[in-house]
Design an enzyme around this catalytic site. Structure first.
Site, PDB file in Angstrom:
ATOM      1  N   HIS A   1      -4.610  -8.628   6.492  1.00 29.08           N
ATOM      2  CA  HIS A   1      -4.974  -7.381   5.800  1.00 29.08           C
ATOM      3  C   HIS A   1      -5.610  -7.747   4.651  1.00 29.08           C
ATOM      4  O   HIS A   1      -5.785  -8.677   4.101  1.00 29.08           O
ATOM      5  CB  HIS A   1      -3.654  -6.470   5.586  1.00 29.08           C
ATOM      6  CG  HIS A   1      -3.942  -5.001   5.669  1.00 29.08           C
ATOM      7  ND1 HIS A   1      -4.832  -4.235   6.235  1.00 29.08           N
ATOM      8  CD2 HIS A   1      -3.192  -4.217   4.618  1.00 29.08           C
ATOM      9  CE1 HIS A   1      -4.864  -3.053   5.750  1.00 29.08           C
ATOM     10  NE2 HIS A   1      -3.830  -2.820   4.857  1.00 29.08           N
TER      11      HIS A   1
ATOM     12  N   HIS B   1       0.978  -1.021  -0.009  1.00 33.23           N
ATOM     13  CA  HIS B   1       0.042  -0.085   0.105  1.00 33.23           C
ATOM     14  C   HIS B   1       0.889   1.117  -0.020  1.00 33.23           C
ATOM     15  O   HIS B   1       1.928   1.218   0.657  1.00 33.23           O
ATOM     16  CB  HIS B   1      -0.862   0.086   1.219  1.00 33.23           C
ATOM     17  CG  HIS B   1      -2.092  -0.958   1.114  1.00 33.23           C
ATOM     18  ND1 HIS B   1      -2.973  -1.332   2.253  1.00 33.23           N
ATOM     19  CD2 HIS B   1      -2.879  -1.343  -0.221  1.00 33.23           C
ATOM     20  CE1 HIS B   1      -3.742  -2.142   1.697  1.00 33.23           C
ATOM     21  NE2 HIS B   1      -3.595  -2.014   0.288  1.00 33.23           N
TER      22      HIS B   1
ATOM     23  N   ASP C   1       1.379   4.071   1.409  1.00 33.08           N
ATOM     24  CA  ASP C   1       1.609   4.680   2.656  1.00 33.08           C
ATOM     25  C   ASP C   1       2.769   4.011   3.316  1.00 33.08           C
ATOM     26  O   ASP C   1       3.431   4.170   4.237  1.00 33.08           O
ATOM     27  CB  ASP C   1       0.516   5.071   3.591  1.00 33.08           C
ATOM     28  CG  ASP C   1      -0.036   3.853   4.129  1.00 33.08           C
ATOM     29  OD1 ASP C   1      -0.422   2.990   3.332  1.00 33.08           O
ATOM     30  OD2 ASP C   1      -0.631   3.860   5.164  1.00 33.08           O
ATOM     31  N   HIS C   2       3.045   2.735   2.883  1.00 27.07           N
ATOM     32  CA  HIS C   2       4.146   1.799   3.191  1.00 27.07           C
ATOM     33  C   HIS C   2       5.227   1.539   2.168  1.00 27.07           C
ATOM     34  O   HIS C   2       6.125   0.828   2.565  1.00 27.07           O
ATOM     35  CB  HIS C   2       3.618   0.426   3.682  1.00 27.07           C
ATOM     36  CG  HIS C   2       2.774   0.722   4.915  1.00 27.07           C
ATOM     37  ND1 HIS C   2       2.910   0.516   6.389  1.00 27.07           N
ATOM     38  CD2 HIS C   2       1.356   0.929   4.959  1.00 27.07           C
ATOM     39  CE1 HIS C   2       1.951   0.715   6.970  1.00 27.07           C
ATOM     40  NE2 HIS C   2       1.046   1.088   6.188  1.00 27.07           N
TER      41      HIS C   2
ATOM     42  N   ASP D   1      -0.765  -2.680   9.686  1.00 30.73           N
ATOM     43  CA  ASP D   1      -1.939  -3.069   9.143  1.00 30.73           C
ATOM     44  C   ASP D   1      -2.265  -4.472   9.130  1.00 30.73           C
ATOM     45  O   ASP D   1      -2.117  -5.082   8.270  1.00 30.73           O
ATOM     46  CB  ASP D   1      -1.381  -2.631   7.614  1.00 30.73           C
ATOM     47  CG  ASP D   1      -1.435  -1.240   7.255  1.00 30.73           C
ATOM     48  OD1 ASP D   1      -1.063  -0.538   8.385  1.00 30.73           O
ATOM     49  OD2 ASP D   1      -1.582  -0.672   6.354  1.00 30.73           O
TER      50      ASP D   1
ATOM     51  N   HIS E   1       1.113   4.754  13.524  1.00 27.13           N
ATOM     52  CA  HIS E   1       0.231   4.448  12.158  1.00 27.13           C
ATOM     53  C   HIS E   1      -1.157   5.120  12.755  1.00 27.13           C
ATOM     54  O   HIS E   1      -2.198   4.571  12.523  1.00 27.13           O
ATOM     55  CB  HIS E   1       0.013   3.032  11.796  1.00 27.13           C
ATOM     56  CG  HIS E   1      -0.476   2.879  10.640  1.00 27.13           C
ATOM     57  ND1 HIS E   1      -1.857   2.727  10.214  1.00 27.13           N
ATOM     58  CD2 HIS E   1      -0.098   2.829   9.124  1.00 27.13           C
ATOM     59  CE1 HIS E   1      -2.361   2.649   9.037  1.00 27.13           C
ATOM     60  NE2 HIS E   1      -0.908   2.590   8.413  1.00 27.13           N
TER      61      HIS E   1
END
Length: 306
Positions: free
Chosen positions: A147, A63, A65-66, A210, A268
């Site tokens: 996830h 994802h 943001d990672h 996550d 996070h």
């Protein structure tokens, strides 16, 4: 030196005060960058850190943001001509995304980047279904999490060792190079290693991002000195957290309590909450040990040895 440098603490949407994810673990000679989100290269600069010491990069999942900071980090490693290989661990099922990020733009590729995709046997029962690799700091383990896409958590475990006791060495007349010989062989004449040393448990840390609650979250966190774990939501939104595969602050703290964690680092955070102290208040109800509510550019030292 053993410390965690927090580079970013936001979740999907950054804020004025929180960058996308990024965490640099300095563990003696091993320097691991976890989840370089967008802006990580700049955050390293603000933290006064270079890319040169980085030995490996661990991506939990693809994802944005990672992982959107990965191209900039890899290109900077190349620009700075980092002289040693840099290993990149990432979910094997995301190979297509890794390939895109690895060569997202044109640049002179002068670095020795070693891809190391993470996968586990789907038929093997947990916790045997683990990806493991030996590093200079100890064993790096990855376990699958729950996830919306393939996601892994990571754990670094230093092997147990022994601490030599100078007064006992002197009492047995063991000095100089003979000490090293005793450590290697376990015995020097009639003197055994156990007679002149005490056990020194290895330190450990886990990085959990996550995920919804699952057995592997607890397996990764079991007995670690430092747990870095997502706490995207508060309990009032527990239903949403479960739906999208995330944890609440209370759940993260429960994991820490039930797993015997020594120091809990919450991070996070969803941008929907304006008062970050609420995360700490919720976690405190479940865990009475040391808790750090992570802030960008914060340095968190490793707990002292047990």
């Amino acid at each position: 030196m053993r410390e965690l440098v927090v580079l970013g603490t936001a979740s999907q949407v950054p804020t004025r005060h929180r960058n996308h994810n990024g965490y640099l673990l300095r563990f003696d000679d091993e320097v691991i960058l976890f989840d370089p989100g967008e802006g990580t290269q700049r955050q390293l600069l603000l933290a006064g850190l270079a890319v040169t010491p980085i030995t490996r990069i661990c991506v939990t999942h693809f994802h944005g943001d990672h992982s959107l900071g990965l191209p900039g980090i890899l290109q900077r490693i190349s620009l700075d001509r980092v002289p040693h290989p840099v290993t990149v661990h990432y979910p094997a099922g995301g190979q297509e995304f890794y390939d895109r990020l690895r060569h997202a733009t044109s640049y002179w590729d002068n670095a020795d980047i070693v891809p190391s995709p993470v996968s586990v046997p789907s038929a093997a029962p947990a916790p045997s279904a683990a990806f493991e690799v030996e590093t200079s700091a100890g064993r790096l383990t990855a376990l699958p999490l729950r996830h919306s896409i393939e996601t892994y958590g990571y754990r670094l475990t230093e092997p147990d060792s022994r601490r030599m006791l100078p007064e006992l060495l002197r009492a047995h007349g063991i000095t100089g190079p003979a000490i090293g010989e005793l450590q290697r062989a376990g015995r020097l004449g009639p003197v055994t290693l156990d007679q002149v040393s005490v056990a020194r448990p290895g330190q450990s840390t886990a990085f959990v991002m996550d995920t919804g609650l699952c057995d592997n979250v607890f397996a990764l966190a079991h007995g670690v000195d430092l747990l870095v774990i997502e706490s995207t939501f508060l309990a009032e939104d527990a239903g949403l957290a479960a739906q999208v595969g995330h944890l609440t602050a209370g759940q993260a703290a429960t994991v820490a309590r039930e797993s015997g964690v020594r120091h809990l680092v919450l991070t996070h955070f969803s941008q929907r909450y304006q008062d970050p102290s609420r995360f700490l208040d919720e976690a405190r109800k479940e865990f009475d040990g040391p808790i750090t509510l992570a802030e960008d550019l914060q340095r968190i030292p490793f707990p002292a040895r047990r």
